[in-house]
Design a protein around this motif. Structure first.
Motif, PDB file in Angstrom:
ATOM      1  N   GLN A 289       0.831  -1.211   0.000  1.00 52.51           N
ATOM      2  CA  GLN A 289       0.000   0.000   0.000  1.00 52.51           C
ATOM      3  C   GLN A 289       0.863   1.258   0.000  1.00 52.51           C
ATOM      4  OE1 GLN A 289      -3.546  -0.088  -0.180  1.00 52.51           O
ATOM      5  NE2 GLN A 289      -3.167   2.045  -0.705  1.00 52.51           N
ATOM      6  N   ALA A 290       1.920   1.266   0.795  1.00 55.95           N
ATOM      7  CA  ALA A 290       2.807   2.435   0.851  1.00 55.95           C
ATOM      8  C   ALA A 290       3.473   2.680  -0.500  1.00 55.95           C
ATOM      9  CB  ALA A 290       3.858   2.247   1.940  1.00 55.95           C
ATOM     10  N   SER A 291       3.922   1.622  -1.162  1.00 61.09           N
ATOM     11  CA  SER A 291       4.538   1.764  -2.475  1.00 61.09           C
ATOM     12  C   SER A 291       3.516   2.261  -3.493  1.00 61.09           C
ATOM     13  CB  SER A 291       5.138   0.429  -2.918  1.00 61.09           C
ATOM     14  OG  SER A 291       5.701   0.549  -4.198  1.00 61.09           O
ATOM     15  N   PHE A 292       2.329   1.682  -3.475  1.00 62.33           N
ATOM     16  CA  PHE A 292       1.264   2.085  -4.408  1.00 62.33           C
ATOM     17  C   PHE A 292       0.939   3.568  -4.266  1.00 62.33           C
ATOM     18  CE2 PHE A 292      -3.199   2.684  -5.548  1.00 62.33           C
ATOM     19  CZ  PHE A 292      -3.243   2.114  -6.810  1.00 62.33           C
ATOM     20  N   GLU A 293       0.890   4.045  -3.034  1.00 60.09           N
ATOM     21  CA  GLU A 293       0.541   5.444  -2.786  1.00 60.09           C
ATOM     22  C   GLU A 293       1.604   6.409  -3.307  1.00 60.09           C
ATOM     23  OE1 GLU A 293      -0.417   5.590   1.387  1.00 60.09           O
ATOM     24  OE2 GLU A 293      -2.276   4.464   1.055  1.00 60.09           O
ATOM     25  N   ARG A 294       2.795   5.920  -3.601  1.00 58.05           N
ATOM     26  CA  ARG A 294       3.847   6.761  -4.160  1.00 58.05           C
ATOM     27  C   ARG A 294       3.825   6.775  -5.694  1.00 58.05           C
ATOM     28  NH1 ARG A 294       6.390   4.664   0.479  1.00 58.05           N
ATOM     29  NH2 ARG A 294       7.358   2.943  -0.631  1.00 58.05           N
ATOM     30  N   GLN A 295       2.912   6.050  -6.309  1.00 53.50           N
ATOM     31  CA  GLN A 295       2.819   6.025  -7.772  1.00 53.50           C
ATOM     32  C   GLN A 295       1.983   7.209  -8.248  1.00 53.50           C
ATOM     33  OE1 GLN A 295       1.594   2.581  -9.855  1.00 53.50           O
ATOM     34  NE2 GLN A 295       3.344   1.389  -9.199  1.00 53.50           N
ATOM     35  N   GLY A 296       2.651   8.146  -8.883  1.00 49.44           N
ATOM     36  CA  GLY A 296       1.955   9.326  -9.391  1.00 49.44           C
ATOM     37  C   GLY A 296       0.872   8.999 -10.401  1.00 49.44           C
ATOM     38  N   LEU A 297       1.113   8.035 -11.277  1.00 46.77           N
ATOM     39  CA  LEU A 297       0.112   7.714 -12.296  1.00 46.77           C
ATOM     40  C   LEU A 297      -1.158   7.152 -11.671  1.00 46.77           C
ATOM     41  CD1 LEU A 297      -0.777   7.622 -15.233  1.00 46.77           C
ATOM     42  CD2 LEU A 297       0.234   5.331 -15.378  1.00 46.77           C
ATOM     43  N   MET A 298      -1.013   6.242 -10.719  1.00 47.62           N
ATOM     44  CA  MET A 298      -2.204   5.660 -10.090  1.00 47.62           C
ATOM     45  C   MET A 298      -3.018   6.742  -9.372  1.00 47.62           C
ATOM     46  SD  MET A 298      -2.425   2.463 -10.924  1.00 47.62           S
ATOM     47  CE  MET A 298      -1.693   2.891 -12.494  1.00 47.62           C
ATOM     48  N   GLU A 299      -2.317   7.658  -8.711  1.00 48.08           N
ATOM     49  CA  GLU A 299      -3.010   8.772  -8.049  1.00 48.08           C
ATOM     50  C   GLU A 299      -3.711   9.643  -9.088  1.00 48.08           C
ATOM     51  OE1 GLU A 299      -2.033  12.724  -5.359  1.00 48.08           O
ATOM     52  OE2 GLU A 299      -0.510  11.175  -5.563  1.00 48.08           O
ATOM     53  N   HIS A 300      -3.016   9.955 -10.170  1.00 46.97           N
ATOM     54  CA  HIS A 300      -3.583  10.781 -11.232  1.00 46.97           C
ATOM     55  C   HIS A 300      -4.836  10.144 -11.836  1.00 46.97           C
ATOM     56  CE1 HIS A 300      -3.678  13.617 -14.547  1.00 46.97           C
ATOM     57  NE2 HIS A 300      -3.713  12.602 -15.390  1.00 46.97           N
TER      58      HIS A 300
ATOM     59  N   THR B 112      13.549  -5.552  -1.244  1.00 44.85           N
ATOM     60  CA  THR B 112      13.589  -5.756  -2.692  1.00 44.85           C
ATOM     61  C   THR B 112      12.583  -4.807  -3.329  1.00 44.85           C
ATOM     62  OG1 THR B 112      11.909  -7.512  -2.660  1.00 44.85           O
ATOM     63  CG2 THR B 112      14.215  -8.211  -2.509  1.00 44.85           C
ATOM     64  N   SER B 113      12.710  -4.645  -4.627  1.00 42.87           N
ATOM     65  CA  SER B 113      11.768  -3.850  -5.415  1.00 42.87           C
ATOM     66  C   SER B 113      11.307  -4.685  -6.598  1.00 42.87           C
ATOM     67  CB  SER B 113      12.437  -2.567  -5.924  1.00 42.87           C
ATOM     68  OG  SER B 113      12.722  -1.677  -4.884  1.00 42.87           O
ATOM     69  N   VAL B 114      10.292  -4.185  -7.272  1.00 42.72           N
ATOM     70  CA  VAL B 114       9.746  -4.889  -8.427  1.00 42.72           C
ATOM     71  C   VAL B 114       9.733  -3.947  -9.621  1.00 42.72           C
ATOM     72  CG1 VAL B 114       7.337  -4.296  -7.838  1.00 42.72           C
ATOM     73  CG2 VAL B 114       7.805  -6.290  -9.273  1.00 42.72           C
TER      74      VAL B 114
ATOM     75  N   GLN C  20      12.646  -9.160  -9.762  1.00 43.18           N
ATOM     76  CA  GLN C  20      12.935  -8.771  -8.392  1.00 43.18           C
ATOM     77  C   GLN C  20      14.330  -8.162  -8.364  1.00 43.18           C
ATOM     78  OE1 GLN C  20      12.176 -11.692  -5.190  1.00 43.18           O
ATOM     79  NE2 GLN C  20      14.324 -11.412  -4.656  1.00 43.18           N
ATOM     80  N   ILE C  21      14.436  -6.961  -7.841  1.00 36.50           N
ATOM     81  CA  ILE C  21      15.738  -6.285  -7.754  1.00 36.50           C
ATOM     82  C   ILE C  21      15.973  -5.828  -6.318  1.00 36.50           C
ATOM     83  CG2 ILE C  21      15.734  -5.552 -10.164  1.00 36.50           C
ATOM     84  CD1 ILE C  21      14.858  -2.766  -9.175  1.00 36.50           C
ATOM     85  N   GLU C  22      17.188  -5.422  -6.036  1.00 31.50           N
ATOM     86  CA  GLU C  22      17.477  -4.855  -4.724  1.00 31.50           C
ATOM     87  C   GLU C  22      16.626  -3.612  -4.545  1.00 31.50           C
ATOM     88  OE1 GLU C  22      21.547  -4.166  -3.667  1.00 31.50           O
ATOM     89  OE2 GLU C  22      22.194  -5.954  -4.751  1.00 31.50           O
ATOM     90  N   ALA C  23      16.234  -3.348  -3.296  1.00 34.61           N
ATOM     91  CA  ALA C  23      15.382  -2.197  -3.015  1.00 34.61           C
ATOM     92  C   ALA C  23      16.006  -0.925  -3.567  1.00 34.61           C
ATOM     93  CB  ALA C  23      15.158  -2.066  -1.514  1.00 34.61           C
ATOM     94  N   ARG C  24      15.159  -0.122  -4.181  1.00 33.70           N
ATOM     95  CA  ARG C  24      15.561   1.182  -4.689  1.00 33.70           C
ATOM     96  C   ARG C  24      14.731   2.225  -3.963  1.00 33.70           C
ATOM     97  NH1 ARG C  24      17.289   0.384 -10.701  1.00 33.70           N
ATOM     98  NH2 ARG C  24      18.562  -1.439 -10.300  1.00 33.70           N
ATOM     99  N   ALA C  25      15.286   3.382  -3.818  1.00 32.36           N
ATOM    100  CA  ALA C  25      14.557   4.465  -3.158  1.00 32.36           C
ATOM    101  C   ALA C  25      13.294   4.791  -3.945  1.00 32.36           C
ATOM    102  CB  ALA C  25      15.443   5.695  -3.056  1.00 32.36           C
TER     103      ALA C  25
END
Length: 146
Positions: A13-24, A79-81, A139-144
């Motif tokens: 949920q926290a990651s999703f909330e940082r997606q500008g497109l989904m918010e837009h 990790t990140s996706v 799956q990649i190492e976590a990115r900011a």
């Protein structure tokens, strides 16, 4: 459907909330399970095309995010996706009160994960499959994140 742990749900949920497109677009997550995520997109003029149907870009975007976050529920912490590729077939004009995209993990992997994508047009009395596809995620190492 098996609910994801509270920690996984919070991370997704926290990651999703940082997606500008989904918010837009006005999209929101409606379900976070282990290997399955649902995203809803309400109908409004800003997400339609010239005939009043949901635009293929909006339909594809929520499908991509639903699959990505379904995979992310299975990834370890730190990790990140990222999407490697996806294919979507538009099966019917996308119309309804809202769309519901469902991403489901078909094959989890250490590096690559494969997801099934489905998007439904939903009204109070109907639920129509309007798009279906498949996706590969890495799956990649976590990115900011922003």
């Amino acid at each position: 459907m098996v609910e994801a742990t509270a920690e996984v749900q919070a991370r997704v949920q926290a990651s999703f909330e940082r997606q500008g497109l989904m918010e837009h677009l006005g999209a929101r997550i409606s379900y976070i399970g282990a290997g399955e995520v649902h995203i809803q997109l309400p109908s409004r003029p800003e997400v339609t095309q010239q005939h009043g149907y949901f635009h293929a870009g909006a339909t594809s975007s929520i499908a991509d995010s639903a699959g990505g976050y379904a995979a992310f529920t299975m990834f370890p912490e730190n990790t990140s996706v990222l999407t490697v590729e996806f294919k979507i077939n538009l099966l019917a004009p996308a119309e309804g009160n809202h769309l519901e995209a469902i991403g489901t993990v078909l094959k989890p992997g250490r590096t690559l994960t494969i997801c099934q994508l489905e998007v439904y047009g939903v009204t109070p009395t109907t639920r129509t499959l309007v798009a279906a596809g498949q996706q590969t995620l890495i799956q990649i190492e976590a990115r900011a994140e922003r």
